[in-house]
Design a protein around this motif. Sequence first.
Motif, PDB file in Angstrom:
ATOM      1  N   VAL A 131      42.640 102.578 -35.131  1.00  0.00           N
ATOM      2  CA  VAL A 131      41.996 101.537 -34.333  1.00  0.00           C
ATOM      3  C   VAL A 131      40.902 100.904 -35.197  1.00  0.00           C
ATOM      4  N   TYR A 132      41.115  99.628 -35.571  1.00  0.00           N
ATOM      5  CA  TYR A 132      40.182  98.982 -36.494  1.00  0.00           C
ATOM      6  C   TYR A 132      40.215  97.480 -36.299  1.00  0.00           C
ATOM      7  N   GLY A 133      39.150  96.828 -36.721  1.00  0.00           N
ATOM      8  CA  GLY A 133      39.068  95.387 -36.628  1.00  0.00           C
ATOM      9  C   GLY A 133      39.983  94.721 -37.635  1.00  0.00           C
ATOM     10  N   GLY A 134      40.284  93.454 -37.387  1.00  0.00           N
ATOM     11  CA  GLY A 134      41.176  92.731 -38.283  1.00  0.00           C
ATOM     12  C   GLY A 134      42.634  92.893 -37.917  1.00  0.00           C
ATOM     13  N   ALA A 135      42.919  93.672 -36.886  1.00  0.00           N
ATOM     14  CA  ALA A 135      44.278  93.865 -36.374  1.00  0.00           C
ATOM     15  C   ALA A 135      44.269  93.460 -34.908  1.00  0.00           C
ATOM     16  N   ALA A 136      45.429  93.083 -34.405  1.00  0.00           N
ATOM     17  CA  ALA A 136      45.536  92.637 -33.011  1.00  0.00           C
ATOM     18  C   ALA A 136      45.103  93.750 -32.063  1.00  0.00           C
ATOM     19  N   ILE A 137      44.115  93.464 -31.247  1.00  0.00           N
ATOM     20  CA  ILE A 137      43.615  94.461 -30.311  1.00  0.00           C
ATOM     21  C   ILE A 137      44.638  94.749 -29.215  1.00  0.00           C
ATOM     22  N   VAL A 138      45.525  93.793 -28.933  1.00  0.00           N
ATOM     23  CA  VAL A 138      46.535  93.953 -27.880  1.00  0.00           C
ATOM     24  C   VAL A 138      47.423  95.171 -28.157  1.00  0.00           C
ATOM     25  N   ASN A 139      47.858  95.320 -29.406  1.00  0.00           N
ATOM     26  CA  ASN A 139      48.703  96.472 -29.761  1.00  0.00           C
ATOM     27  C   ASN A 139      47.930  97.782 -29.619  1.00  0.00           C
ATOM     28  N   GLN A 140      46.663  97.763 -29.993  1.00  0.00           N
ATOM     29  CA  GLN A 140      45.836  98.957 -29.864  1.00  0.00           C
ATOM     30  C   GLN A 140      45.619  99.301 -28.397  1.00  0.00           C
ATOM     31  N   LEU A 141      45.382  98.290 -27.568  1.00  0.00           N
ATOM     32  CA  LEU A 141      45.208  98.519 -26.135  1.00  0.00           C
ATOM     33  C   LEU A 141      46.459  99.166 -25.543  1.00  0.00           C
ATOM     34  N   ARG A 142      47.625  98.661 -25.933  1.00  0.00           N
ATOM     35  CA  ARG A 142      48.895  99.191 -25.433  1.00  0.00           C
ATOM     36  C   ARG A 142      49.067 100.660 -25.840  1.00  0.00           C
ATOM     37  N   GLN A 143      48.769 100.941 -27.116  1.00  0.00           N
ATOM     38  CA  GLN A 143      48.915 102.308 -27.610  1.00  0.00           C
ATOM     39  C   GLN A 143      47.942 103.255 -26.906  1.00  0.00           C
ATOM     40  N   LEU A 144      46.700 102.839 -26.732  1.00  0.00           N
ATOM     41  CA  LEU A 144      45.713 103.687 -26.058  1.00  0.00           C
ATOM     42  C   LEU A 144      46.088 103.920 -24.598  1.00  0.00           C
ATOM     43  N   LYS A 145      46.609 102.890 -23.951  1.00  0.00           N
ATOM     44  CA  LYS A 145      47.000 103.026 -22.541  1.00  0.00           C
ATOM     45  C   LYS A 145      48.164 104.009 -22.389  1.00  0.00           C
ATOM     46  N   LYS A 146      49.075 103.991 -23.353  1.00  0.00           N
ATOM     47  CA  LYS A 146      50.236 104.892 -23.328  1.00  0.00           C
ATOM     48  C   LYS A 146      49.805 106.361 -23.476  1.00  0.00           C
ATOM     49  N   GLY A 147      48.724 106.571 -24.213  1.00  0.00           N
ATOM     50  CA  GLY A 147      48.214 107.930 -24.399  1.00  0.00           C
ATOM     51  C   GLY A 147      48.192 108.333 -25.859  1.00  0.00           C
ATOM     52  N   VAL A 148      47.028 108.756 -26.322  1.00  0.00           N
ATOM     53  CA  VAL A 148      46.817 109.126 -27.710  1.00  0.00           C
ATOM     54  C   VAL A 148      45.999 110.411 -27.744  1.00  0.00           C
ATOM     55  N   HIS A 149      46.343 111.309 -28.656  1.00  0.00           N
ATOM     56  CA  HIS A 149      45.617 112.567 -28.819  1.00  0.00           C
ATOM     57  C   HIS A 149      44.494 112.457 -29.863  1.00  0.00           C
ATOM     58  N   VAL A 150      44.769 111.714 -30.947  1.00  0.00           N
ATOM     59  CA  VAL A 150      43.829 111.583 -32.055  1.00  0.00           C
ATOM     60  C   VAL A 150      43.641 110.101 -32.347  1.00  0.00           C
ATOM     61  N   VAL A 151      42.384 109.651 -32.376  1.00  0.00           N
ATOM     62  CA  VAL A 151      42.071 108.261 -32.721  1.00  0.00           C
ATOM     63  C   VAL A 151      41.278 108.266 -34.021  1.00  0.00           C
ATOM     64  N   VAL A 152      41.731 107.452 -34.958  1.00  0.00           N
ATOM     65  CA  VAL A 152      41.025 107.232 -36.218  1.00  0.00           C
ATOM     66  C   VAL A 152      40.625 105.766 -36.219  1.00  0.00           C
ATOM     67  N   GLY A 153      39.326 105.488 -36.349  1.00  0.00           N
ATOM     68  CA  GLY A 153      38.936 104.093 -36.266  1.00  0.00           C
ATOM     69  C   GLY A 153      37.605 103.772 -36.907  1.00  0.00           C
ATOM     70  N   THR A 154      37.353 102.480 -36.960  1.00  0.00           N
ATOM     71  CA  THR A 154      36.083 101.988 -37.489  1.00  0.00           C
ATOM     72  C   THR A 154      35.088 101.831 -36.334  1.00  0.00           C
ATOM     73  N   PRO A 155      33.801 101.969 -36.619  1.00  0.00           N
ATOM     74  CA  PRO A 155      32.804 101.949 -35.548  1.00  0.00           C
ATOM     75  C   PRO A 155      32.851 100.700 -34.664  1.00  0.00           C
ATOM     76  N   GLY A 156      32.981  99.527 -35.252  1.00  0.00           N
ATOM     77  CA  GLY A 156      32.982  98.303 -34.462  1.00  0.00           C
ATOM     78  C   GLY A 156      34.117  98.251 -33.457  1.00  0.00           C
ATOM     79  N   ARG A 157      35.321  98.566 -33.898  1.00  0.00           N
ATOM     80  CA  ARG A 157      36.467  98.502 -32.985  1.00  0.00           C
ATOM     81  C   ARG A 157      36.423  99.645 -31.971  1.00  0.00           C
ATOM     82  N   ILE A 158      35.928 100.800 -32.388  1.00  0.00           N
ATOM     83  CA  ILE A 158      35.761 101.907 -31.425  1.00  0.00           C
ATOM     84  C   ILE A 158      34.805 101.470 -30.316  1.00  0.00           C
ATOM     85  N   LEU A 159      33.690 100.833 -30.691  1.00  0.00           N
ATOM     86  CA  LEU A 159      32.736 100.337 -29.689  1.00  0.00           C
ATOM     87  C   LEU A 159      33.380  99.302 -28.773  1.00  0.00           C
TER      88      LEU A 159
END
Length: 186
Positions: A131-159
């Motif tokens: 999960v990071y900036g510079g990539a479409a947030i829509v795909n990240q939203l979909r993946q997070l909604k589906k369910g994720v065990h481990v998230v690796v991300g940058t502070p800005g996009r995590i916030l």
Amino acid sequence: GSRLASVILFRYTLPGAKTHGSFMTNTPTFADLGLSAQTIQAIENKGFIHPTGIQATCIPLLLKDRVDVIGQAQTGTGKTAAFGLPILELVEEQLNAVQALILAPTRELALQSAEEILSLKGGRNLEIAAVYGGAAIVNQLRQLKKGVHVVVGTPGRILDHLRRGSLVLDQLKFLVLDEADEMLDM
């Protein structure tokens, strides 16, 4: 409130930098560290047999003692596996919630760390998201909604995701600050 099982801070050092002390006097195998057969198979499939110093020191601590760890080692010594393998061992597959959050200072490191952890999961039914900036947030939203065990991300996009409510951390067991010296200098 409940306390996280582990806070892991990893700092990279330049090659040639001096570190003090060594905790292992003989060369252990990954099996000696308390990892499961499934994890050892995934490691061996990648061609690794013996852990590096940071791995031999951190993995048993994180698996057994559930302590906070600050690790420092040179680039290329397997720090991602040093924190990633215990996370993969201790995350509950059946609990469809974010149980580990790994913060990285750059999208490149976030992607690299997510790919490395993905390559080490073996046959586990675990979802890992970068999960990071510079990539479409829509795909990240979909993946997070589906369910994720481990998230690796940058502070800005995590916030961003925390503010939107798309990232829920109420089941978090591990928090990793990768390249902690860089993260704390942002």
